[in-house]
Design a protein around this motif. Structure first.
Motif, PDB file in Angstrom:
ATOM      1  N   ALA A   1      27.187 139.478  65.044  1.00 51.90           N
ATOM      2  CA  ALA A   1      26.244 139.673  63.938  1.00 51.90           C
ATOM      3  C   ALA A   1      25.393 140.929  64.118  1.00 51.90           C
ATOM      4  CB  ALA A   1      25.339 138.451  63.803  1.00 51.90           C
ATOM      5  N   GLY A   2      25.296 141.415  65.349  1.00 47.48           N
ATOM      6  CA  GLY A   2      24.486 142.604  65.613  1.00 47.48           C
ATOM      7  C   GLY A   2      22.998 142.328  65.566  1.00 47.48           C
ATOM      8  N   ASP A   3      22.601 141.069  65.768  1.00 48.04           N
ATOM      9  CA  ASP A   3      21.183 140.708  65.669  1.00 48.04           C
ATOM     10  C   ASP A   3      20.437 140.808  67.003  1.00 48.04           C
ATOM     11  OD1 ASP A   3      21.952 138.457  67.124  1.00 48.04           O
ATOM     12  OD2 ASP A   3      21.767 137.085  65.430  1.00 48.04           O
ATOM     13  N   ASN A   4      21.147 141.122  68.076  1.00 50.22           N
ATOM     14  CA  ASN A   4      20.591 141.276  69.425  1.00 50.22           C
ATOM     15  C   ASN A   4      19.921 140.026  69.978  1.00 50.22           C
ATOM     16  OD1 ASN A   4      21.498 143.924  69.694  1.00 50.22           O
ATOM     17  ND2 ASN A   4      19.699 144.719  68.659  1.00 50.22           N
ATOM     18  N   GLN A   5      20.145 138.875  69.374  1.00 53.73           N
ATOM     19  CA  GLN A   5      19.591 137.630  69.902  1.00 53.73           C
ATOM     20  C   GLN A   5      20.196 137.292  71.258  1.00 53.73           C
ATOM     21  OE1 GLN A   5      16.979 135.723  68.677  1.00 53.73           O
ATOM     22  NE2 GLN A   5      16.768 137.579  67.476  1.00 53.73           N
TER      23      GLN A   5
END
Length: 116
Positions: free
Chosen positions: A104-108
């Motif tokens: 997702a590229g959300d860096n979570q």
């Protein structure tokens, strides 16, 4: 298989490197989840690698067998970055969440675990 980190897509390496499958060039979240869930993590040893750009990847893998354990590794070969979790994931669900966040590229994923 040697160049897996430069081929964009979803890859699975099983049986300590003796079996390789290129799953998809452009996997969606369902394909990523299904790939992780279909593997036998109790008896097998697997590495699931998601490459988002040549040289940039997230790998989750290992085995639920306590003698092997699980791990997660972030790589950006272009910038000479190689980071592994300090405390590894302990379940297939946790590995799935890491890969889905990376996808997702959300860096979570960086907040879920400490990487060094």
């Amino acid at each position: 298989m040697e160049d897996v980190n430069n081929v964009v897509g979803l890859h699975v390496i099983s049986d300590f490197g003796s079996d390789y499958t290129y799953v998809s060039e452009a996997p969606d979240h369902i394909e990523i989840s299904n790939t992780i869930k279909r593997l036998d993590w109790q008896k097998g040893f697997h590495q699931v690698i998601l490459v988002t750009a040549p040289g940039v990847s997230m790998e989750v893998g290992g085995s639920l067998d306590p003698s092997d354990g699980l791990s997660s590794v972030y790589r950006d070969i272009n910038k000479s970055i190689y980071r592994v979790t300090v405390d590894p994931p302990i379940s297939v669900n946790q590995m799935e969440k890491i890969l889905l966040s990376f996808h997702a590229g959300d860096n979570q994923w960086e907040k879920m675990y400490k990487y060094e």
